[in-house]
Design an enzyme around this catalytic site. Structure first.
Site, PDB file in Angstrom:
ATOM      1  N   ARG A  51       0.779  -1.307   0.040  1.00 24.62           N
ATOM      2  CA  ARG A  51       0.044  -0.071  -0.088  1.00 24.62           C
ATOM      3  C   ARG A  51       0.879   1.319  -0.072  1.00 24.62           C
ATOM      4  NH1 ARG A  51      -2.892  -4.017   1.707  1.00 24.62           N
ATOM      5  NH2 ARG A  51      -0.755  -4.448   2.582  1.00 24.62           N
ATOM      6  N   THR A  52       1.896   1.373   0.837  1.00 27.15           N
ATOM      7  CA  THR A  52       2.473   2.742   1.074  1.00 27.15           C
ATOM      8  C   THR A  52       3.286   3.034  -0.078  1.00 27.15           C
ATOM      9  OG1 THR A  52       2.557   2.184   3.392  1.00 27.15           O
ATOM     10  CG2 THR A  52       3.910   4.069   2.664  1.00 27.15           C
ATOM     11  N   LYS A  80      25.456  -3.072  -1.324  1.00 28.55           N
ATOM     12  CA  LYS A  80      26.876  -2.882  -1.620  1.00 28.55           C
ATOM     13  C   LYS A  80      27.441  -2.319  -0.464  1.00 28.55           C
ATOM     14  CE  LYS A  80      26.160  -2.401  -6.436  1.00 28.55           C
ATOM     15  NZ  LYS A  80      26.077  -1.263  -7.512  1.00 28.55           N
ATOM     16  N   ARG A 101      10.908   4.194   3.153  1.00 27.01           N
ATOM     17  CA  ARG A 101      10.558   3.037   4.216  1.00 27.01           C
ATOM     18  C   ARG A 101      12.039   2.501   4.439  1.00 27.01           C
ATOM     19  NH1 ARG A 101       5.605  -0.996   4.415  1.00 27.01           N
ATOM     20  NH2 ARG A 101       4.679   1.087   5.284  1.00 27.01           N
TER      21      ARG A 101
HETATM   22  N1   CP Z   1      -0.485  -0.226   5.944  1.00 31.57           N
HETATM   23  C1   CP Z   1       0.771  -0.353   5.201  1.00 31.57           C
HETATM   24  O1   CP Z   1       1.863   0.297   5.749  1.00 31.57           O
HETATM   25  O2   CP Z   1       0.852  -1.187   4.266  1.00 31.57           O
HETATM   26  P1   CP Z   1       2.104  -1.747   3.392  1.00 31.57           P
HETATM   27  O3   CP Z   1       3.166  -2.232   4.635  1.00 31.57           O
HETATM   28  O4   CP Z   1       1.613  -2.682   2.505  1.00 31.57           O
HETATM   29  O5   CP Z   1       2.855  -0.495   2.728  1.00 31.57           O
END
Ligand code: CP
Length: 306
Positions: A51-52, A80, A101
């Site tokens: 999703r994110t 690396k 992320r």
């Molecule tokens: N809600 C959420 O962070 O989903 P993902 O891990 O799929 O990005």
């Protein structure tokens, strides 16, 4: 230049403006279809995501911009040994804005200190997930018509669940918020949030183990999965993973106007039989995630559409 590391990076007034913009985008998508023409979003994902990552990409594409990025550390030069600070200096030469992320708490913060483009924290370890919080706030506001004066049940892995940590930080700024913290003993909300956020601000909360006991009093039930990737051993995860399963029987205990949210992915904690209940709002929440990220990209790039 602004970044988004935590929901607290926006004042309540700025959040209201951002949520209003997201609602306008939902109502008039064509108006925004070219707003980011010529702009590029980079998604730097060192941890798995559906999703994110894809909602940030959908958001930029809906705004007429372009996307680039990597979806795992293995497919980038992190494999690396490249540092986050060198990576972001590089990405700053390619893109206008990025979403990152990372499994390490604070990595997006390091990135923003070396970046010449806005950085969005798309989830850092067990710490924060601010764009999920923006999604949750928009969903709650649309479903309930308000963000204050309600009882929110947070259920599941409150120890490692970064979506819960960010949501608490954001909601305590509204009047009349009360939390029911529903978790097994081993997955209770960390002390630093209970004391430094809830106790310090005098926010009423209760900690319970049984979901059934909390159900009748809730306006929102926010379910979370047990965060397998944060456990040190498989045995503990297996013991905890099915501690809560929300099913039709438990939904009968809830008020007619209580809504169920979940940041997703779900594992077993919400039975699929609940999906048809009109109070199950987790897939509507996914859709709101695109509108709010469109609003966020426009805000951070300081783009205004008349
Ligand atoms: N809600 C959420 O962070 O989903 P993902 O891990 O799929 O990005």
């Amino acid at each position: 230049m602004r970044h988004l590391m935590s929901p607290l990076d926006f004042s309540v007034e700025e959040l209201d403006t951002l949520l209003d913009l997201a609602q306008d985008i939902e109502a008039h998508p064509a108006k925004y279809a070219h707003a980011c023409e010529g702009k590029k979003l980079a998604t730097l994902f060192y941890e798995p995501s559906t999703r994110t990552r894809l909602s940030h990409e959908a958001a930029m594409l809906n705004l007429g911009g372009s996307i680039m990025g990597f979806s795992s550390a293995d497919s980038s030069s992190a494999a690396k040994g490249e540092s986050v600070s060198d990576t972001i200096r590089t990405i700053s030469c390619y893109a206008d804005i990025c979403a990152m992320r990372h499994p390490k708490e604070g990595a997006p913060m390091v990135a923003c200190q070396h970046s010449s483009i806005p950085v969005i924290n798309a989830g850092d370890g067990g710490h924060q997930h601010p764009t999920q919080t923006l999604t949750d706030l928009l969903t709650i506001r649309n479903l309930k018509g308000r963000l204050g004066n309600m009882t929110i049940g947070l259920c599941g892995d409150l120890k490692f669940g970064r979506t819960v940590h960010s949501l608490i930080n954001a909601l305590v700024r509204y009047e009349g918020i009360r939390f029911i913290l529903i978790s097994p003993e081993e997955l209770r909300l960390p002390e630093y949030i209970r004391h430094d956020v809830l106790d310090r601000k005098g926010i009423p909360y209760e900690e319970v183990v049984r979901l059934e006991d909390a159900m009748p009093t809730l306006d929102i039930l926010y379910m979370t999965r047990v965060q397998k990737e944060r456990f040190f051993n498989e045995e503990d995860y297996v013991r905890m993973k099915d501690f809560y399963i929300l099913d039709k029987k438990k939904m009968k205990l809830a008020p007619e106007d209580m809504y169920v949210l979940h940041p997703l992915p779900r594992v077993n904690e919400i039975s699929v039989e609940v999906d048809d209940d009109p109070r199950a709002a987790y897939f509507r929440q996914v859709q709101y995630g695109v509108y709010v990220r469109m609003a966020l990209i426009l805000t951070l790039l300081d783009i205004h559409v008349d």
